[in-house]
Design a protein around this motif. Structure first.
Motif, PDB file in Angstrom:
ATOM      1  N   UNK A  86     -26.668  21.136  39.554  1.00  0.00           N
ATOM      2  CA  UNK A  86     -27.923  21.281  40.293  1.00  0.00           C
ATOM      3  C   UNK A  86     -27.897  22.608  41.052  1.00  0.00           C
ATOM      4  N   UNK A  87     -28.934  23.442  40.863  1.00  0.00           N
ATOM      5  CA  UNK A  87     -28.941  24.770  41.489  1.00  0.00           C
ATOM      6  C   UNK A  87     -29.748  24.799  42.782  1.00  0.00           C
ATOM      7  N   UNK A  88     -30.108  23.627  43.294  1.00  0.00           N
ATOM      8  CA  UNK A  88     -30.852  23.567  44.548  1.00  0.00           C
ATOM      9  C   UNK A  88     -30.056  24.254  45.659  1.00  0.00           C
ATOM     10  N   UNK A  89     -30.698  25.219  46.336  1.00  0.00           N
ATOM     11  CA  UNK A  89     -30.049  25.913  47.433  1.00  0.00           C
ATOM     12  C   UNK A  89     -29.098  27.007  47.001  1.00  0.00           C
ATOM     13  N   UNK A  90     -29.062  27.316  45.706  1.00  0.00           N
ATOM     14  CA  UNK A  90     -28.175  28.361  45.191  1.00  0.00           C
ATOM     15  C   UNK A  90     -28.981  29.609  44.823  1.00  0.00           C
ATOM     16  N   UNK A  91     -28.340  30.737  44.831  1.00  0.00           N
ATOM     17  CA  UNK A  91     -28.947  31.987  44.373  1.00  0.00           C
ATOM     18  C   UNK A  91     -28.091  32.540  43.245  1.00  0.00           C
ATOM     19  N   UNK A  92     -28.662  32.591  42.046  1.00  0.00           N
ATOM     20  CA  UNK A  92     -27.962  33.077  40.860  1.00  0.00           C
ATOM     21  C   UNK A  92     -28.608  34.356  40.359  1.00  0.00           C
ATOM     22  N   UNK A  93     -27.772  35.332  40.030  1.00  0.00           N
ATOM     23  CA  UNK A  93     -28.242  36.577  39.430  1.00  0.00           C
ATOM     24  C   UNK A  93     -27.532  36.814  38.106  1.00  0.00           C
ATOM     25  N   UNK A  94     -28.255  37.416  37.179  1.00  0.00           N
ATOM     26  CA  UNK A  94     -27.660  38.009  35.980  1.00  0.00           C
ATOM     27  C   UNK A  94     -28.042  39.474  36.009  1.00  0.00           C
ATOM     28  N   UNK A  95     -27.060  40.360  36.028  1.00  0.00           N
ATOM     29  CA  UNK A  95     -27.314  41.794  36.198  1.00  0.00           C
ATOM     30  C   UNK A  95     -26.733  42.572  35.024  1.00  0.00           C
ATOM     31  N   UNK A  96     -27.589  43.303  34.327  1.00  0.00           N
ATOM     32  CA  UNK A  96     -27.075  44.251  33.340  1.00  0.00           C
ATOM     33  C   UNK A  96     -26.797  45.571  34.046  1.00  0.00           C
ATOM     34  N   UNK A  97     -25.516  45.855  34.286  1.00  0.00           N
ATOM     35  CA  UNK A  97     -25.094  47.090  34.950  1.00  0.00           C
ATOM     36  C   UNK A  97     -24.596  48.115  33.944  1.00  0.00           C
ATOM     37  N   UNK A  98     -24.876  47.877  32.665  1.00  0.00           N
ATOM     38  CA  UNK A  98     -24.405  48.756  31.597  1.00  0.00           C
ATOM     39  C   UNK A  98     -25.581  49.516  30.990  1.00  0.00           C
ATOM     40  N   UNK A  99     -25.312  50.537  30.159  1.00  0.00           N
ATOM     41  CA  UNK A  99     -26.408  51.213  29.447  1.00  0.00           C
ATOM     42  C   UNK A  99     -26.849  50.473  28.193  1.00  0.00           C
ATOM     43  N   UNK A 100     -26.239  49.341  27.886  1.00  0.00           N
ATOM     44  CA  UNK A 100     -26.617  48.584  26.696  1.00  0.00           C
ATOM     45  C   UNK A 100     -28.066  48.115  26.819  1.00  0.00           C
ATOM     46  N   UNK A 101     -28.831  48.321  25.754  1.00  0.00           N
ATOM     47  CA  UNK A 101     -30.250  48.012  25.789  1.00  0.00           C
ATOM     48  C   UNK A 101     -31.119  49.213  26.100  1.00  0.00           C
ATOM     49  N   UNK A 102     -30.499  50.316  26.517  1.00  0.00           N
ATOM     50  CA  UNK A 102     -31.237  51.551  26.764  1.00  0.00           C
ATOM     51  C   UNK A 102     -31.643  52.192  25.442  1.00  0.00           C
ATOM     52  N   UNK A 103     -32.722  52.930  25.442  1.00  0.00           N
ATOM     53  CA  UNK A 103     -33.154  53.642  24.251  1.00  0.00           C
ATOM     54  C   UNK A 103     -32.017  54.528  23.744  1.00  0.00           C
ATOM     55  N   UNK A 104     -31.670  54.383  22.477  1.00  0.00           N
ATOM     56  CA  UNK A 104     -30.599  55.168  21.882  1.00  0.00           C
ATOM     57  C   UNK A 104     -29.224  54.546  22.006  1.00  0.00           C
ATOM     58  N   UNK A 105     -29.111  53.429  22.726  1.00  0.00           N
ATOM     59  CA  UNK A 105     -27.837  52.738  22.901  1.00  0.00           C
ATOM     60  C   UNK A 105     -27.823  51.434  22.095  1.00  0.00           C
ATOM     61  N   UNK A 106     -26.649  50.843  21.977  1.00  0.00           N
ATOM     62  CA  UNK A 106     -26.545  49.540  21.334  1.00  0.00           C
ATOM     63  C   UNK A 106     -27.317  48.499  22.151  1.00  0.00           C
ATOM     64  N   UNK A 107     -27.811  47.452  21.490  1.00  0.00           N
ATOM     65  CA  UNK A 107     -28.461  46.376  22.249  1.00  0.00           C
ATOM     66  C   UNK A 107     -27.448  45.599  23.071  1.00  0.00           C
ATOM     67  N   UNK A 108     -27.927  44.971  24.130  1.00  0.00           N
ATOM     68  CA  UNK A 108     -27.089  44.091  24.931  1.00  0.00           C
ATOM     69  C   UNK A 108     -27.098  42.704  24.300  1.00  0.00           C
ATOM     70  N   UNK A 109     -25.919  42.207  23.962  1.00  0.00           N
ATOM     71  CA  UNK A 109     -25.806  40.864  23.384  1.00  0.00           C
ATOM     72  C   UNK A 109     -25.556  39.862  24.503  1.00  0.00           C
TER      73      UNK A 109
END
Length: 289
Positions: free
Chosen positions: A194-217
């Protein structure tokens, strides 16, 4: 490296530099405020960095520079002082010239990254967890910022040993984890609590997914219900990760939010006035044009 004559100026330096959006951002704010000032991009190779700073030290019109890759760490020993946050991160993205020609390094990436999260961070949470994808230069500011806000960190990279070293340096003492990046590529049937009262983040801190780069899997089954998905990539601003997350009902934050936030801190240091943030929507339109 010639300077615009007759008015105060700042600039962004890097190698390469043509892709930088900083001149658009700072130029927009200069125009909005009617300042007698300039901001531009200056290509500086690693071999030219020391000479560049020597020249600018003696230029009373030069207010400072933003620093992009590959200089954020290499510039540190060439400066006279570091702001404590920049020292803690181990990276500088803003240099300010003092009246006597002294150079002080700052890191505004931390504040820029946290800015769009501020309202959520004001709320009390039972637990805060962030899954951070990537262990490069940008991750240093993100790890520092989130550790300071009480997050347990899951730092994923191709080399878990590098991730562990980074956490030991920047977020020691926490119950942090270092899975391989490819752990998140395949779907999971993990049953989140149960995520009630929780704060969850997913952060892409890489260049993956940028134009000209590999996609982020990254399979979104690894994102806890109610998580915010934050991608610092700015080209494109709407990355496949963000588009998929939005379609799946997650909250999202794009890389322009961090870019504008870090630039705002630097602008005030350069020109002594806060930028007009009530025009952010128009600025975004210009950046996306």
């Amino acid at each position: 490296m010639s300077k615009p004559p007759g008015r105060p100026y700042a600039e962004v330096i890097g190698d390469p530099i043509a892709q930088s959006k900083s001149p658009v951002i700072h130029g927009f704010w200069i125009d909005q405020l009617g300042l007698h000032a300039d901001y531009r991009a200056c290509h500086v190779s690693p071999a030219e960095l020391e000479d560049y700073l020597t020249q600018r030290r003696g230029d009373a019109q030069w207010r400072g520079c933003n620093v992009t890759m590959p200089h954020k760490q290499a510039i540190i020993p060439l400066l006279d002082r570091l702001d404590p946050l920049a020292s803690r991160v181990g990276a500088v993205n803003t240099v300010v010239r003092g009246d006597n020609g002294s150079l002080k390094g700052y890191n505004t990436d931390v504040g820029g990254f946290l800015e769009p999260l501020r309202d959520r961070l004001k709320e009390p949470h039972l637990y805060r967890m962030a899954r951070i994808l990537g262990t490069g230069g940008a991750a240093r500011a993100i790890v520092t910022g989130l550790a300071g806000e009480g997050f347990t960190l899951v730092l994923a990279g191709r080399d878990p040993a590098k991730a562990r070293t980074l956490l030991d340096e920047l977020a020691p003492g926490g119950d942090h984890h270092t899975p391989r990046l490819d752990h998140f590529a395949a779907p999971t049937d993990f049953d989140f609590d149960d995520r009630e009262g929780l704060l969850d983040l997913v952060v892409n801190a890489s260049p993956l997914g940028m134009a000209g780069q590999e996609p982020l899997a990254f399979d979104l089954s690894h994102a806890p219900p109610g998580a915010i998905v934050y991608d610092i990539v700015t080209s494109p601003a709407r990355t496949p990760l963000l588009e998929g997350a939005e379609a799946a009902g997650f909250g999202t934050i794009d890389g322009l939010s961090m870019l504008i936030g870090q630039a705002a801190e630097a602008f005030q240091k350069f020109f002594g006035v806060a930028p007009p943030r009530d025009h952010d929507a128009a600025l975004r339109e210009r950046l996306l044009a």
